[in-house]
Design an enzyme around this catalytic site. Structure first.
Site, PDB file in Angstrom:
ATOM      1  N   HIS A  90       0.852  -1.207   0.000  1.00 44.78           N
ATOM      2  CA  HIS A  90       0.000   0.000   0.000  1.00 44.78           C
ATOM      3  C   HIS A  90       0.886   1.255   0.000  1.00 44.78           C
ATOM      4  CE1 HIS A  90      -3.805  -2.264   0.936  1.00 44.78           C
ATOM      5  NE2 HIS A  90      -2.886  -3.142   1.287  1.00 44.78           N
ATOM      6  N   TYR A 144       3.922  -5.064   9.669  1.00 46.68           N
ATOM      7  CA  TYR A 144       3.769  -3.611   9.562  1.00 46.68           C
ATOM      8  C   TYR A 144       4.885  -2.916  10.351  1.00 46.68           C
ATOM      9  CZ  TYR A 144      -1.015  -4.379   7.765  1.00 46.68           C
ATOM     10  OH  TYR A 144      -2.112  -4.769   7.029  1.00 46.68           O
TER      11      TYR A 144
HETATM   12  C1  HEM Z   1      -0.312 -11.782   6.600  1.00 49.70           C
HETATM   13  C2  HEM Z   1      -1.063 -10.900   5.948  1.00 49.70           C
HETATM   14  C3  HEM Z   1      -0.616  -9.502   5.664  1.00 49.70           C
HETATM   15  C4  HEM Z   1       0.645  -8.977   5.562  1.00 49.70           C
HETATM   16  C5  HEM Z   1       1.980  -9.701   5.692  1.00 49.70           C
HETATM   17  C6  HEM Z   1       0.510  -7.569   5.276  1.00 49.70           C
HETATM   18  C7  HEM Z   1       1.566  -6.689   5.119  1.00 49.70           C
HETATM   19  C8  HEM Z   1       1.466  -5.318   5.024  1.00 49.70           C
HETATM   20  C9  HEM Z   1       2.568  -4.377   5.098  1.00 49.70           C
HETATM   21  C10 HEM Z   1       4.034  -4.755   5.236  1.00 49.70           C
HETATM   22  C11 HEM Z   1       2.064  -3.126   5.027  1.00 49.70           C
HETATM   23  C12 HEM Z   1       2.829  -1.799   5.100  1.00 49.70           C
HETATM   24  C13 HEM Z   1       2.776  -1.305   6.545  1.00 49.70           C
HETATM   25  C14 HEM Z   1       3.496   0.010   6.797  1.00 49.70           C
HETATM   26  O1  HEM Z   1       4.625   0.220   6.328  1.00 49.70           O
HETATM   27  O2  HEM Z   1       2.934   0.874   7.512  1.00 49.70           O
HETATM   28  C15 HEM Z   1       0.638  -3.274   4.874  1.00 49.70           C
HETATM   29  C16 HEM Z   1      -0.239  -2.232   4.753  1.00 49.70           C
HETATM   30  C17 HEM Z   1      -1.593  -2.394   4.672  1.00 49.70           C
HETATM   31  N1  HEM Z   1      -2.312  -3.571   4.753  1.00 49.70           N
HETATM   32 FE1  HEM Z   1      -1.587  -5.398   5.006  1.00 49.70          FE
HETATM   33  N2  HEM Z   1      -0.828  -7.253   5.218  1.00 49.70           N
HETATM   34  C18 HEM Z   1      -1.543  -8.409   5.452  1.00 49.70           C
HETATM   35  C19 HEM Z   1      -2.918  -8.554   5.500  1.00 49.70           C
HETATM   36  C20 HEM Z   1      -3.785  -7.527   5.321  1.00 49.70           C
HETATM   37  C21 HEM Z   1      -5.224  -7.638   5.422  1.00 49.70           C
HETATM   38  C22 HEM Z   1      -5.998  -8.915   5.779  1.00 49.70           C
HETATM   39  C23 HEM Z   1      -5.726  -6.402   5.170  1.00 49.70           C
HETATM   40  C24 HEM Z   1      -7.161  -5.962   5.137  1.00 49.70           C
HETATM   41  C25 HEM Z   1      -8.005  -6.172   6.092  1.00 49.70           C
HETATM   42  C26 HEM Z   1      -4.620  -5.501   4.951  1.00 49.70           C
HETATM   43  C27 HEM Z   1      -4.702  -4.156   4.702  1.00 49.70           C
HETATM   44  C28 HEM Z   1      -3.649  -3.273   4.639  1.00 49.70           C
HETATM   45  C29 HEM Z   1      -3.801  -1.852   4.451  1.00 49.70           C
HETATM   46  C30 HEM Z   1      -5.113  -1.101   4.286  1.00 49.70           C
HETATM   47  C31 HEM Z   1      -2.513  -1.303   4.484  1.00 49.70           C
HETATM   48  C32 HEM Z   1      -2.135   0.158   4.323  1.00 49.70           C
HETATM   49  C33 HEM Z   1      -2.198   0.852   5.657  1.00 49.70           C
HETATM   50  C34 HEM Z   1      -1.737   2.285   5.501  1.00 49.70           C
HETATM   51  O3  HEM Z   1      -2.366   3.020   4.715  1.00 49.70           O
HETATM   52  O4  HEM Z   1      -0.760   2.639   6.166  1.00 49.70           O
HETATM   53  N3  HEM Z   1      -3.450  -6.217   5.050  1.00 49.70           N
HETATM   54  N4  HEM Z   1       0.293  -4.610   4.876  1.00 49.70           N
END
Ligand code: HEM
Length: 364
Positions: free
Chosen positions: A73, A340
């Site tokens: 994202h 995260y």
């Molecule tokens: C094991 C499963 C998942 C992994 C490894 C993962 C990994 C990540 C990582 C590394 C980031 C960047 C975080 C940052 O630098 O602040 C991220 C952002 C995000 N993830 Fe996931 N994610 C997973 C599952 C999910 C799920 C299930 C959802 C939805 C419900 C989701 C929604 C988001 C969103 C909306 C962001 C952006 C948040 C922002 O705007 O800062 N992710 N994810």
């Protein structure tokens, strides 16, 4: 007169006095243990175990290195506003955010994927992350996406799926044999893809619902626990996505125009689980007849580039929860929190390049 001669042998070359031998052995052992724990925590002793580093590396592998940006994202914009609770959520949760009244919100709209300069397309997964600031200083952070179920149930399956469904960095093509082999072993992913395919994407950020997907446990004032999932439902009229806009930032540009014209609103809908509803299967929806509670209205009335906004330095960790909301047994939750944090730590220590959605773009 008898004098005391100084010892001609340096004390450094003498063995330690008998009583000190055990402590030195102990200290050596402790140092070895600490070094071993660091190696273990870093995944060096268990290369087959999925660590926060390995999860985060997978994004860097499929999307390439983009220092300073979120590893997933990566392309986003900051929004602010408030949540007006109507009090209906209090039957499920004692969190202050559900008492009647307003709490300020900081949020972030983004595109899924680790490419900060990705081109907006009609079917790219979109997200909305929110941070609710309660009056007691506690926060509720949630990161939601615009698909109604997740595609896998476990962190390992998620990284495996990410690799097989992304173009190979060398050939720029998806390896369809590897993808089909994964799908053959994961009927839950096949079913989830079917469900996602039956929900058309909206035309933009503003007319889209966003789903929290993971289940949580709400705790009310009587100490009763209820499994809950949530999503936000737009007040803006839904229009199905058609073709891409002319500009590479057309989804963000439309959002900027809409927020400048009038505040955007969503309802926070709590879906109440029943005993037996799975809470550790984000790839499965609960039965459609589950009770839904409209807990209040989210209003977003201001937008800012990440270059100047607070969201660049926020980690929307889904386990930052106020009293009254607690995690379920879903294994994705702790994996998300750990990944995260790893992504946040990496990006905070790196140089910062300008966001694709610059201050000028937001000011237009
Ligand atoms: C094991 C499963 C998942 C992994 C490894 C993962 C990994 C990540 C990582 C590394 C980031 C960047 C975080 C940052 O630098 O602040 C991220 C952002 C995000 N993830 Fe996931 N994610 C997973 C599952 C999910 C799920 C299930 C959802 C939805 C419900 C989701 C929604 C988001 C969103 C909306 C962001 C952006 C948040 C922002 O705007 O800062 N992710 N994810």
């Amino acid at each position: 007169m008898k004098t005391i001669e100084s010892n001609p042998v340096s004390s450094a070359s003498l063995p330690p006095p008998r009583g000190m031998r055990l402590p030195i052995t102990l200290i050596g052992g402790l140092l070895a243990l600490i070094a071993g724990l660091f190696l273990y925590a870093g995944g060096w002793l268990t290369p087959h175990v999925l660590t926060p580093s390995a999860l985060t590396d997978t994004f860097e592998h499929v999307d390439g290195p983009h220092p300073g940006f979120r590893r997933n994202h990566a392309k986003g914009v900051c929004v602010t506003g408030f949540f007006e609770s109507n009090g209906q959520g209090q039957s499920l949760s004692r969190a202050l955010v559900f008492r009647p009244g307003r709490v300020p919100i900081v949020g972030r709209f983004a595109l899924a994927g680790g490419q900060p300069y990705a081109i907006d397309t009609p079917t790219i997964v979109r997200s909305l992350a929110l941070l609710f600031k309660q009056s007691d200083g506690e926060e509720w952070r949630t990161a939601m996406i615009n698909i109604p179920v997740f595609l896998t149930n476990t962190p390992q399956d998620f990284t495996d799926f990410l690799v097989v469904s992304s173009p190979d960095p060398a050939t720029k093509k998806v390896n369809s044999d590897a993808l089909n082999a994964f799908l053959a072993k994961h009927p839950e992913t096949v079913a989830a893809r079917k469900l996602v395919g039956s929900h058309p994407f909206s035309s933009g950020f503003a007319d889209s619902p966003y789903y929290g997907l993971n289940a949580f446990r709400f705790v009310n004032a009587m100490g009763e626990f209820t499994p809950v999932r949530w999503y936000v439902r737009p007040d803006q009229t839904f229009e199905a996505a058609t073709s891409a806009g002319a500009d590479k930032n057309y989804l963000f540009d439309a959002l900027i125009r809409q927020i400048h014209a009038a505040p955007l609103r969503w309802h926070l809908i709590l879906t109440v689980g029943q005993p037996g509803d799975p809470t550790a299967q984000a790839a499965s929806a609960w039965p459609p007849d589950r009770r839904q509670i409209d807990a209040g209205t989210l209003t977003l009335d201001s937008i800012e580039s990440e270059d100047t906004s607070p969201t660049r330095d926020i980690n929307f960790d889904p386990l930052v929860l106020p009293d009254g909301i607690s995690p379920s047994d879903d294994p994705l939750l702790s994996a998300r929190s750990a990944a995260y944090s790893q992504s946040f730590t990496r990006r905070e220590g790196e140089r910062k390049d300008p966001s694709a959605i610059s201050t000028e773009e937001v000011g237009k």
